[in-house]
Scaffold this motif. Structure first.
Motif, short mmCIF file in Angstrom:
data_model
loop_
_atom_site.label_atom_id
_atom_site.label_comp_id
_atom_site.label_asym_id
_atom_site.label_seq_id
_atom_site.Cartn_x
_atom_site.Cartn_y
_atom_site.Cartn_z
N HIS A 1 0.98 -1.24 0.09
CA HIS A 1 -0.22 -0.08 0.07
C HIS A 1 1.08 1.27 -0.02
N LEU A 2 0.84 2.06 -1.10
CA LEU A 2 1.52 3.42 -1.04
C LEU A 2 0.65 4.39 -0.55
N GLY A 3 1.11 5.23 0.29
CA GLY A 3 0.37 6.15 1.32
C GLY A 3 0.91 7.60 0.82
N GLY A 4 1.50 7.84 -0.18
CA GLY A 4 2.24 9.19 -0.66
C GLY A 4 3.34 9.53 0.25
N LYS A 5 3.68 10.71 0.14
CA LYS A 5 4.87 11.35 0.71
C LYS A 5 4.77 11.10 2.40
N ASP A 6 3.66 11.12 2.92
CA ASP A 6 3.33 11.23 4.27
C ASP A 6 3.61 9.92 4.89
N LYS A 7 2.94 8.88 4.17
CA LYS A 7 3.12 7.51 4.72
C LYS A 7 4.00 6.51 4.24
N GLY A 8 4.41 6.76 2.87
CA GLY A 8 5.00 5.94 2.26
C GLY A 8 4.73 4.70 1.99
N VAL A 9 5.56 3.37 2.18
CA VAL A 9 5.10 2.06 1.89
C VAL A 9 4.48 1.51 3.20
N THR A 10 3.21 1.10 3.34
CA THR A 10 2.83 0.30 4.44
C THR A 10 2.10 -1.00 4.25
N ASN A 11 2.20 -1.94 4.99
CA ASN A 11 1.47 -3.22 4.99
C ASN A 11 2.14 -3.99 3.73
N PRO A 12 3.25 -3.91 3.61
CA PRO A 12 3.97 -4.92 2.58
C PRO A 12 3.43 -6.46 3.06
N ASP A 13 2.75 -7.34 2.05
CA ASP A 13 2.45 -8.73 2.11
C ASP A 13 3.31 -9.58 1.17
#
Length: 495
Positions: free
Chosen positions: A115-127
């Motif tokens: 899940h890419l969350g933009g500049k604020d969150k970056g990469v989250t929840n890689p499976d």
């Protein structure tokens, strides 16, 4: 009188025996010294032939730059293929949403969702799910392999929670990392040139690998679009650029090696299409095939090349990558064993087996800091069945490892310097705080600390103190997988 003669005779006999024993000891010592001198002579000769002074590294870098120009000018104009990747839109860090990657580059493949969350969150929840490919599928038919991959992908997606399902009418988008030689025809298509790494599926050669995958995806009823077809090096470049907009190139230093970089589209004479809006194009160099008269080749490299599956090809790779470093060291030790009886009167049989000494084992011996070099002793015993080695012998083994690794690392640095020189990033940046970052991935760079240290030191030496401040190496994080998902995002049909 008789007794006296007996005593005298005995004394003479004893003296003769002592003299003979002494003579044997002297001869043994002289022979041992001769063997040791021969072992040291072979090591010294090898070291001299592997020398990489700064002048030679500059010659290698200049030759790399020349070949880059030639490869960009025309197909077949250089040993460097300089393949146009059709990636003209690298991630900016603004991308958002769920994207997928399929990473096929060896006997395992990985399915990834991020899940890419933009500049604020970056990469989250890689499976990530990793799957071994049965051997019969590596030598069977194209549809069997891609059906297996599609079925695995379908199972992965069917296990997703409902909140990850795309809205009606929207396809899932996939970045496909396919780390085999491909002639790219667009960002999402490319024909297989040849298989490597133990694969041999004849009916796939010359076919579009994305089209083959799409057929299998349709069979399993999976509504998914391949947005980007890339290799692991370009994935590394994309992953690096997502986090850092100063990334201009990427290098893989693992079992194999390759490099990719961002080129001005106008500097690619063989490009005949419309210039991309970005004005840039990522080039897949396939730099493992680079060769030059300036490369410090030895008889050990020549014999390794002659015995390989691809003699005369991938010369640069055979000098700097993890697949080959351990075997170069083995070949040197074999010659010392043969000519100097280094490991005893007979050559250890295991030492004659190609690739029995792997680069990770060589790295472990090179990094041995124990006073008695216990790690070296254990590796020689466990891998080569060589026991009872002296500390002096173990030091010679470490010396061989050091020479092989240092040469490889410094040549890799020369290659990187050649890329920076080609794009005008080898000097002090005019714009304050502007940096040129090279993303580096691969187990050789990550785990072989002596190799990494030598590489970084040589690059600083080539750049000079001032330019080195604005040209840096950063270790990449799983570019071949997550980077492909990021490219799927930057080439999404919905953005």
């Amino acid at each position: 009188m008789v007794m006296r003669k007996v005593v005298v005779g005995t004394a003479i006999a004893c003296a003769a025996a002592v003299c003979a024993t002494a003579a044997l000891v002297v001869r043994h010592r002289m022979k041992s010294r001769g063997k040791w001198a021969r072992a040291l002579a072979i090591l010294k000769e090898f070291e001299e032939k592997c020398e990489t002074p700064i002048g030679k590294l500059r010659q290698v870098a200049d030759a790399m730059t020349v070949e880059m120009h030639a490869g960009l000018a025309s197909e077949g104009g250089s040993k460097l293929k300089m393949l146009i990747s059709y990636v003209d839109n690298l991630p900016t860090g603004d991308e958002k949403g769920h994207f997928y990657a399929l990473d096929l580059g060896g006997t395992n493949f990985r399915v990834i969702r991020v899940h890419l969350g933009g500049k604020d969150k970056g990469v989250t929840n890689p499976d990530v799910e990793e799957v071994s490919i049965p051997h019969h599928l590596m030598v069977g038919s194209s549809h069997e392999l891609f059906d297996f991959i599609a079925e695995t992908l379908a199972k992965f997606i069917h296990s997703e929670p409902e909140e990850l399902h795309p809205p009606p009418g929207r396809q899932r988008e996939l970045g496909f990392t396919f780390s085999f030689p491909v002639r790219q025809t667009s960002i999402a298509s490319g024909t297989l040139i040849k298989w490597t790494k133990g694969f041999n599926i004849e009916d796939a050669v010359g076919e579009d690998v994305v089209e083959e995958l799409n057929k299998s995806l349709e069979k399993v009823g999976l509504d998914m679009r391949v947005s980007a077809l890339v290799n692991d090096t370009i994935g590394t470049l994309a992953g690096g650029r997502y986090y850092n907009q100063d990334v201009v190139a990427a290098v893989i230093l693992g079992t194999g090696t390759n490099a990719a970089y961002v080129e001005r589209a106008q500097a690619i004479p063989k490009w005949h299409g419309l210039l991309p809006k970005s004005g840039e194009m990522v080039i897949n160099m396939e730099w493992g095939n680079f060769r030059s008269l300036h490369l410090p080749l030895t008889e050990y490299d020549q014999s390794l090349d002659a015995d390989s599956l691809n003699p005369g090809e991938q010369i640069f790779e055979k000098l700097i990558s993890g697949m080959y470093l351990g075997d170069i060291a083995r070949r040197v030790l074999l010659r010392i064993a043969e000519e100097a009886e280094f490991f005893g009167d007979t050559v250890p049989p295991k030492l004659k087996i190609p690739f029995i000494l792997r680069t990770p084992d060589m790295s472990a011996m090179h990094h041995d800091t124990s006073s008695d070099l216990k790690v070296v002793a254990n590796k020689l015993r466990d891998i080569l069945e060589i026991s009872n080695t002296s500390l002096k012998m173990r030091k010679i083994v470490v010396g061989v490892c050091d020479i092989v690794a240092t040469r490889g690392a410094r040549l890799a640095a020369a290659g990187i310097f050649g890329i920076l020189k080609k794009i005008g990033r080898d000097t002090v940046r005019v714009v304050e705080k502007e940096k040129s970052v090279v993303a580096l991935d691969g187990a050789l760079f990550e785990h072989y600390i002596e190799f990494r240290t030598s590489l970084e030191g040589a690059l600083k030496e080539l750049l000079g103190e001032d330019a080195a401040k604005s040209n840096v190496i950063e270790q990449a994080n799983d570019g071949s997988g997550i980077g492909a998902a990021m490219l799927a995002a930057s080439h999404s049909q919905y953005l």
